[in-house]
Design a protein around this motif. Structure first.
Motif, short mmCIF file in Angstrom:
data_model
loop_
_atom_site.label_atom_id
_atom_site.label_comp_id
_atom_site.label_asym_id
_atom_site.label_seq_id
_atom_site.Cartn_x
_atom_site.Cartn_y
_atom_site.Cartn_z
N ALA A 82 19.58 -3.98 26.70
CA ALA A 82 20.32 -2.50 26.60
C ALA A 82 21.67 -2.72 26.07
N PHE A 83 22.44 -3.61 26.41
CA PHE A 83 23.94 -3.91 26.07
C PHE A 83 23.87 -3.98 24.69
N GLY A 84 22.68 -4.75 24.29
CA GLY A 84 22.87 -5.03 22.84
C GLY A 84 22.25 -3.90 21.85
N GLY A 85 21.77 -2.93 22.38
CA GLY A 85 21.36 -1.65 21.85
C GLY A 85 19.63 -1.84 21.55
N THR A 86 18.74 -2.52 22.49
CA THR A 86 17.71 -2.44 22.31
C THR A 86 17.04 -1.85 23.64
N THR A 87 15.83 -0.72 23.19
CA THR A 87 15.51 0.05 24.27
C THR A 87 14.17 -0.20 24.54
N THR A 88 13.41 -1.03 23.78
CA THR A 88 11.86 -1.54 23.92
C THR A 88 11.89 -2.91 23.58
N ILE A 89 11.13 -3.79 24.51
CA ILE A 89 10.69 -5.07 24.35
C ILE A 89 9.28 -5.22 24.17
N ILE A 90 8.62 -6.23 23.16
CA ILE A 90 7.57 -6.55 23.74
C ILE A 90 7.53 -7.90 23.90
N ASP A 91 7.09 -8.33 25.21
CA ASP A 91 7.05 -9.70 25.55
C ASP A 91 5.90 -10.19 25.47
N PHE A 92 5.70 -11.58 25.35
CA PHE A 92 4.40 -12.58 25.16
C PHE A 92 3.95 -12.85 26.59
N CYS A 93 2.41 -12.34 26.88
CA CYS A 93 1.77 -12.71 27.98
C CYS A 93 1.01 -14.01 27.55
N SER A 429 27.20 3.34 23.77
CA SER A 429 26.01 3.84 24.98
C SER A 429 24.94 3.95 24.43
N VAL A 430 23.89 3.69 25.39
CA VAL A 430 22.29 3.60 24.95
C VAL A 430 21.80 4.21 25.92
N LEU A 431 20.49 4.95 25.41
CA LEU A 431 20.13 6.18 26.29
C LEU A 431 18.24 5.71 26.08
N VAL A 432 17.70 5.67 27.01
CA VAL A 432 16.26 5.45 26.88
C VAL A 432 15.34 6.69 27.59
N ARG A 433 14.73 7.42 26.64
CA ARG A 433 14.20 8.49 27.20
C ARG A 433 15.25 9.50 27.53
N GLY A 434 16.20 9.60 26.91
CA GLY A 434 17.33 10.50 27.20
C GLY A 434 18.00 10.25 28.36
N TYR A 436 20.76 7.74 30.44
CA TYR A 436 21.73 6.47 29.98
C TYR A 436 21.47 5.32 30.61
N VAL A 437 21.35 4.19 29.86
CA VAL A 437 21.14 2.88 30.61
C VAL A 437 22.50 2.29 30.67
N VAL A 438 23.32 2.30 29.39
CA VAL A 438 24.58 1.94 29.28
C VAL A 438 25.30 3.11 28.93
N ARG A 439 26.60 3.15 29.71
CA ARG A 439 27.13 4.39 29.32
C ARG A 439 28.88 3.95 29.37
N GLN A 442 29.27 0.64 30.23
CA GLN A 442 28.97 0.17 31.60
C GLN A 442 27.45 0.29 31.79
N PHE A 443 26.94 -0.45 32.71
CA PHE A 443 25.54 -0.24 33.01
C PHE A 443 25.27 0.50 34.28
N VAL A 444 24.47 1.45 33.59
CA VAL A 444 24.10 2.58 34.62
C VAL A 444 22.76 2.81 34.70
N GLY A 445 21.65 1.67 34.47
CA GLY A 445 20.24 2.05 34.49
C GLY A 445 19.82 1.69 35.85
N LYS A 446 18.54 1.58 35.84
CA LYS A 446 17.85 1.05 37.34
C LYS A 446 16.62 0.21 37.06
N PRO A 447 16.69 -0.94 37.81
CA PRO A 447 15.51 -1.97 37.75
C PRO A 447 14.33 -0.94 37.84
N GLY A 448 13.36 -1.13 37.18
CA GLY A 448 11.85 -0.50 37.58
C GLY A 448 11.98 0.76 36.87
#
Ligand code: URP
Ligand code: ZN
Ligand code: ZN
Length: 472
Positions: A82-93, A429-434, A436-439, A442-448
């Motif tokens: 998120a700090f780097g401007g990424t709002t979605t990841i696809i991880d390898f299972c 600032s970075v927003l996910v679905r509207g 803020y995660v980074v404002r 500063q990190f203002v997001g929530k795990p989960g």
């Protein structure tokens, strides 16, 4: 909560314009001028670019590998993303032979669901193709929305699948509507070369690179591409590191094969000489495929510019220098492969690519977000700024100058692969679905709070099929 972003320059994969964005209930509901909405918070993006949140198609968070587990988990990894401007990841299972696929997927849900601060999805590793796996795959696609399968052509006796498995996976993926991803290196020849090097007492990190020459990446890339043509299927080659492999992708595309290629920031700006750093520091730069001789960088930039490579993944696979990388102090084959890149993916491409005139701003958005959303069944919900899309947005200062350092990064590891590098540009600032995660940095997001994303089936041109049509 409603928000209006004003005074910014909106950048998509195709357009750059002055405009305002209204966000309601997590979605973009208007793009225009002089927007207003009762009770809306106004975000002033003066002097900044506003582009769709980055999508990282290639991460390994909380993954057992090389006798240890990657240091960044779904919390630290997604915070750094998120700090780097990424709002979605696809991880390898990862999957194990003989294990039901649903168990492996459940393991990945357990790792991520209470931790991710941005949205996420999974690719599924294919280690075998038999009746049980074939029976399970339709459910993987329909119920889990996992529409990309990963096959490793290297890491002999660990992840490596044989050619029969790769070919059957391509055939199956074609039938089911999935995209096959390959780690393309010839694992058998690498195995021979590494054993030979060790027998000759060659144990330093540089031998990691010297035993995995670019010819073996080019050969595996060409082989996978030919199989794809034969199966009339679709292929995405991950972490392309060298001219040889990029050329094989270009040749396949020229034949009309549905073959795509991803490179990573490390291959664009670092080179093989880093593995020769003294005091075992070279271990920090051990990736597979390895960093290449510097001249390959120009070929990769050219391929991105011309569209022969289409995406940038981080291949985030982080290990501490002290306590993890040093497992290989006496033997380079025991150095866990991979590095911490998730946070700096966009900035490296912006600073080294856009600012230095190697790619355009719109190409930057396409390479880091839009094309990835299209290839992996997330478009147009993700990967663009359009009415009806999720309000995953980055407000980016394109002029700020800074120095990358482990002192200031947000990844959990004890070093940064780009330590000391001067870059221009940073997400403010970075927003996910509207939300803020980074404002204001500063990190203002929530795990989960990250949502698991079920993805649409693979479609070469990613049209707006019915289940992908935007609605507001
Ligand atoms: O060295 C690397 N690339 N580590 C991560 C695993 C992989 O091969 O992608
Ligand atoms: Zn790989
Ligand atoms: Zn990887």
């Amino acid at each position: 909560m409603k928000k209006i972003i004003k005074n910014g320059t909106i950048v998509t994969a195709t357009d750059t314009f002055q405009g305002e964005i209204l966000i309601e209930d997590g979605k973009i509901t208007q793009i225009g001028a002089n927007l207003s909405a009762l009770g809306a918070e106004v975000i002033d993006a003066k002097g900044c670019l506003v582009f769709p949140g980055g999508i990282d198609p290639h991460t390994h968070l909380d993954m057992p590998f090389g006798g240890t587990v990657t240091k960044d988990d779904f919390e630290s990894g997604t915070v750094a993303a998120a700090f780097g401007g990424t709002t979605t990841i696809i991880d390898f299972c990862l999957t194990n032979k003989g294990e039901p696929l649903k168990n492996a997927i459940q393991t990945w849900h357990n790792k991520s669901k209470d931790k991710a601060v941005i949205d996420y999805s999974f690719h599924l590793m294919i280690s075998e193709i038999n009746d049980r796996v074939l029976g399970e795959l339709p459910q993987v696609i329909d119920e889990e929305g996992i529409t990309s399968f990963k096959v490793f052509m290297a890491y002999k006796n660990v992840f490596q699948a044989d050619d029969e498995t790769l070919f059957k996976t391509l055939v199956t993926a074609k039938e089911l509507g999935a995209l096959v991803m390959v780690h393309a290196e010839n694992g058998d020849v690498i195995d021979y070369l590494t054993k030979k090097a060790l027998a000759e007492g060659k144990t330093d990190p540089i031998y990691h690179a010297l035993t995995r020459p670019p010819e073996l990446e080019g050969e595996a890339t060409g082989r996978a591409a030919r199989f794809t043509g034969l199966a009339n299927s679709q292929l995405y080659v991950v972490h392309v590191s060298c001219a040889d492999a990029a050329e094989k992708i270009a040749e396949a595309r020229a034949k009309g094969y549905d073959v795509w290629g991803e490179t990573c920031p490390q291959y664009l700006v670092l080179d093989q000489s880093y593995l020769e750093k003294p005091n075992f520091e070279g271990a920090k730069y051990v990736w597979s495929p390895p960093l290449r001789e510097k001249w390959n960088q120009q070929a990769l930039w050219n391929a991105l510019k011309s569209g022969q490579l289409q995406t940038l993944g981080s291949d985030q696979c982080s290990f501490d220098f002290k306590g993890q990388k040093d497992l290989g102090l006496e033997d380079f084959t025991k150095i866990p492969n991979g590095g911490p890149i998730i946070e700096d993916r966009l900035t490296i491409l912006f600073s080294e690519g856009v600012k230095k005139g190697r790619i355009s701003l719109n190409q930057f958005v396409d390479i880091t977000s839009t094309r990835i959303a299209k290839l992996f069944g997330l478009f147009p919900k993700k990967g663009t700024i359009a009415v009806g899309a999720d309000a995953d947005l980055v407000i980016f200062d394109p002029n700020i100058e800074r120095v990358i350092s482990a002192e200031t990064h947000h990844m959990a590891v004890d070093y940064n692969a780009f330590e000391g590098m001067k870059v221009t540009g940073e997400p403010v600032s970075v927003l996910v679905r509207g939300e803020y995660v980074v404002r204001d940095k500063q990190f203002v997001g929530k795990p989960g709070s990250g949502h698991y994303l079920k993805r649409a089936k693979y479609s070469m041109n990613a049209p707006l099929t019915q289940n992908q049509t935007l609605s507001i």
